[in-house]
Design a protein around this motif. Structure first.
Motif, PDB file in Angstrom:
ATOM      1  N   ILE B  62      17.836  -0.659   6.442  1.00 33.93           N
ATOM      2  CA  ILE B  62      19.321  -0.195   6.676  1.00 33.93           C
ATOM      3  C   ILE B  62      20.190  -0.996   7.128  1.00 33.93           C
ATOM      4  CG2 ILE B  62      20.939   1.505   7.694  1.00 33.93           C
ATOM      5  CD1 ILE B  62      18.583   3.721   7.166  1.00 33.93           C
ATOM      6  N   ILE B  65      20.517  -3.858   4.554  1.00 25.44           N
ATOM      7  CA  ILE B  65      21.561  -3.647   3.599  1.00 25.44           C
ATOM      8  C   ILE B  65      22.896  -3.706   4.319  1.00 25.44           C
ATOM      9  CG2 ILE B  65      22.277  -1.755   1.837  1.00 25.44           C
ATOM     10  CD1 ILE B  65      19.735  -0.681   1.875  1.00 25.44           C
ATOM     11  N   LEU B  66      22.980  -3.393   5.352  1.00 28.63           N
ATOM     12  CA  LEU B  66      24.583  -3.397   5.977  1.00 28.63           C
ATOM     13  C   LEU B  66      24.978  -4.760   6.279  1.00 28.63           C
ATOM     14  CD1 LEU B  66      24.553  -0.501   8.605  1.00 28.63           C
ATOM     15  CD2 LEU B  66      25.979  -0.987   6.619  1.00 28.63           C
ATOM     16  N   GLU B  77      34.773  -2.665   6.635  1.00 29.70           N
ATOM     17  CA  GLU B  77      34.612  -1.372   7.148  1.00 29.70           C
ATOM     18  C   GLU B  77      34.977  -1.460   8.839  1.00 29.70           C
ATOM     19  OE1 GLU B  77      30.678  -0.532   7.267  1.00 29.70           O
ATOM     20  OE2 GLU B  77      30.859   0.615   9.304  1.00 29.70           O
ATOM     21  N   VAL B  80      38.507  -1.843   9.057  1.00 29.57           N
ATOM     22  CA  VAL B  80      39.503  -0.747   9.003  1.00 29.57           C
ATOM     23  C   VAL B  80      39.395  -0.038  10.460  1.00 29.57           C
ATOM     24  CG1 VAL B  80      39.318   1.554   8.124  1.00 29.57           C
ATOM     25  CG2 VAL B  80      39.027  -0.485   6.494  1.00 29.57           C
ATOM     26  N   PHE B  81      38.264   0.017  11.072  1.00 31.15           N
ATOM     27  CA  PHE B  81      38.033   0.550  12.544  1.00 31.15           C
ATOM     28  C   PHE B  81      38.924  -0.195  13.396  1.00 31.15           C
ATOM     29  CE2 PHE B  81      35.654   0.714  16.296  1.00 31.15           C
ATOM     30  CZ  PHE B  81      36.112   2.159  16.635  1.00 31.15           C
ATOM     31  N   ALA B  84      42.760   0.713  12.759  1.00 39.03           N
ATOM     32  CA  ALA B  84      43.114   2.137  13.327  1.00 39.03           C
ATOM     33  C   ALA B  84      43.286   1.827  14.811  1.00 39.03           C
ATOM     34  CB  ALA B  84      41.608   3.024  13.116  1.00 39.03           C
ATOM     35  N   ILE B  85      42.575   1.204  15.725  1.00 39.57           N
ATOM     36  CA  ILE B  85      42.660   0.783  16.986  1.00 39.57           C
ATOM     37  C   ILE B  85      44.078   0.268  17.236  1.00 39.57           C
ATOM     38  CG2 ILE B  85      41.710  -0.309  19.034  1.00 39.57           C
ATOM     39  CD1 ILE B  85      39.159   0.274  18.164  1.00 39.57           C
ATOM     40  N   ALA B  87      46.622  -0.073  15.192  1.00 39.85           N
ATOM     41  CA  ALA B  87      47.642   1.033  15.011  1.00 39.85           C
ATOM     42  C   ALA B  87      48.038   1.965  16.133  1.00 39.85           C
ATOM     43  CB  ALA B  87      47.397   1.773  13.784  1.00 39.85           C
ATOM     44  N   PHE B 142      27.196  -0.704  16.134  1.00 39.86           N
ATOM     45  CA  PHE B 142      28.217   0.418  16.081  1.00 39.86           C
ATOM     46  C   PHE B 142      27.803   1.888  16.763  1.00 39.86           C
ATOM     47  CE2 PHE B 142      30.729   3.797  14.453  1.00 39.86           C
ATOM     48  CZ  PHE B 142      32.113   3.360  14.848  1.00 39.86           C
ATOM     49  N   GLN B 143      26.782   2.078  16.559  1.00 42.91           N
ATOM     50  CA  GLN B 143      26.246   3.371  17.007  1.00 42.91           C
ATOM     51  C   GLN B 143      25.840   3.125  18.484  1.00 42.91           C
ATOM     52  OE1 GLN B 143      24.818   1.886  14.267  1.00 42.91           O
ATOM     53  NE2 GLN B 143      25.107   3.533  13.034  1.00 42.91           N
TER      54      GLN B 143
END
Lengths: 142, 275
Positions: B62, B65-66, B77, B80-81, B84-85, B87, B142-143
């Motif tokens: 995984i 792939i990422l 991606e 995008v995160f 949002a912060i 904004a 990220f996790q």
């Protein structure tokens, strides 16, 4: 007579569908903006669980990680071992999509929370019925 | 809730269960199929296959792939995160975190505070473990960062935002950590051509966003390093990308929690920012 496994799958799908319907009900019917946001995040999580569930395979429950690696040891598998690994691992693609979806979901959640705070600041309430009434009455006194 | 609405809910729940029974019974949804999709088979067979042209060269499918196969997707991606912060920060740009703008500082009961003192230390340990094993096990930067973000949230709710402000938290510091993490991600992603340039251009071929040396592109971050009898596996750039992502995401989340937790009247009037 159905197999126990089939019954279990019906159970999984119905629980997820019930969660999806309930969260959509919450988004549509609850007047509080905060509850709408909570229900929206539950909806997204249910969709993610559904995606991971679809990647599950019969008799192949191991995660898509080649076994036997540690921080210090790693051996390259040969083609037989690779075929064996591919026949035992779950589908990795939905999991990758879910990782992406979680990040985007968190971004949306952060932005919606900030917008809800602004909404409260502007109208003094989070109830969409009262907000609608205030808009109809001609805006808010500054 | 009126009785008609309750009836509508019960009917739609029953419909959902019935839909699941029909869907599973008629084979409309995947019920633990035994075969893989071609795409999944491709990933599972190529990530570990050193003789393949599409070798992923990292020990977990995984993560591979990422960061390797769909690296640009992951970059956007992450963008995008962080948009949002940004904004959120823009919406609350008038409020500055100072001890006098951070609320009463009362906090919750002694029981909650004592438990928080313990968990405030253990949560970052778990987060670091998730991030540092990101290239070996499910999980990653990220996790780990999202797990780390719980610690400042707990501190703000159990103690107070005022305590955090008095201990020297500020929006500027958190923003600096976040930006440093993002810059590190960007620099690591484009680092391979610069390594070649630093080696004088004769070292071989390397590509932007390349992870490890391959047979057709000899330059890249090493797979493992051996030092003083110890061999540490960090699969090229993956460990460093995970670490940078941990810093960026945890600081970004702490920033957002800090801003959202500020008192309403400070957010309304603005505090501490010169107009």
């Amino acid at each position: 007579m159905m197999e126990a496994a089939t019954l279990l799958w019906i159970y999984f799908y119905s629980v997820l569908l019930v969660t999806v319907f309930l969260s959509l009900y919450g988004v549509y019917r609850r007047p509080n903006v905060l509850k709408k946001i909570i229900m929206l995040s539950i909806f997204g999580d249910a969709a993610n669980v559904l995606a991971v569930l679809m990647g599950f395979r019969k008799n192949a429950a191991s995660p898509p990680v080649y076994p036997g690696q540690t921080y210090t040891e790693w051996s390259a598998p040969n083609s037989t071992q690779l075929q064996q690994f591919a026949s035992a691992a779950v589908d990795p693609v939905p999991q990758v999509l879910v990782v992406t979806a979680i990040v985007i979901g968190l971004a949306v959640l952060i932005f919606l929370s900030a917008a809800a705070i602004l909404l409260y600041r502007h109208y003094g309430t989070l109830d969409v019925r009262l907000i609608r009434q205030k808009i109809i009455e001609g805006g808010v006194e500054e | 809730m009126s009785s008609e609405e309750a009836l509508a809910i019960i009917v739609s729940l029953a419909a959902a269960a019935l839909l699941a029974v029909v869907a599973v019974g008629q084979g409309l949804v995947p019920v633990a199929s035994t075969d893989l999709t071609p795409l999944a088979r491709f990933y599972l067979l190529n990530v570990y296959n050193g003789s393949s042209q599409l070798w992923g060269a990292s020990p977990e499918v995984i993560t591979s792939i990422l960061w390797d196969y769909r690296g640009l997707d992951t970059v956007y991606e992450t963008a995008v995160f962080f948009l949002a912060i940004i904004a959120t920060l823009t919406l609350f740009r008038d409020a500055k975190l100072l001890p006098e703008t951070a609320g009463s500082g009362r906090g919750m009961t002694v029981i909650v505070k004592t438990v928080t003192r313990i968990t405030f230390v253990t949560i970052p340990i778990i987060a670091a473990s998730i991030a540092l094993h990101g290239h070996l096990t499910p999980g990653g930067g990220f996790q780990g960062g999202a797990a780390f973000g719980v610690a400042p949230l707990l501190l703000i709710t159990a103690f107070s935002l005022r305590l955090a402000a008095e201990r020297g938290w500020s929006k500027g510091k958190l923003l600096t950590v976040r930006t440093a993490g993002l810059l590190a991600i960007g620099l690591i992603a484009v680092s391979t051509p610069y390594i070649i340039a630093a080696l004088g251009g004769k070292a071989g071929i390397g590509y932007v966003m390349q992870n490890q040396p391959k047979a057709w592109a000899e330059v890249g971050w090493p797979y493992a390093i051996a030092y003083a009898g110890m061999r540490v596996l960090f699969s090229g750039t993956l460990l460093f990308l995970n670490l940078a992502e941990l810093f960026a995401v945890s600081a970004g989340l702490a920033l957002v929690f800090t801003v959202i937790a500020m008192p309403t009247e400070v957010l309304e009037k603005g505090g501490g920012v010169k107009k």
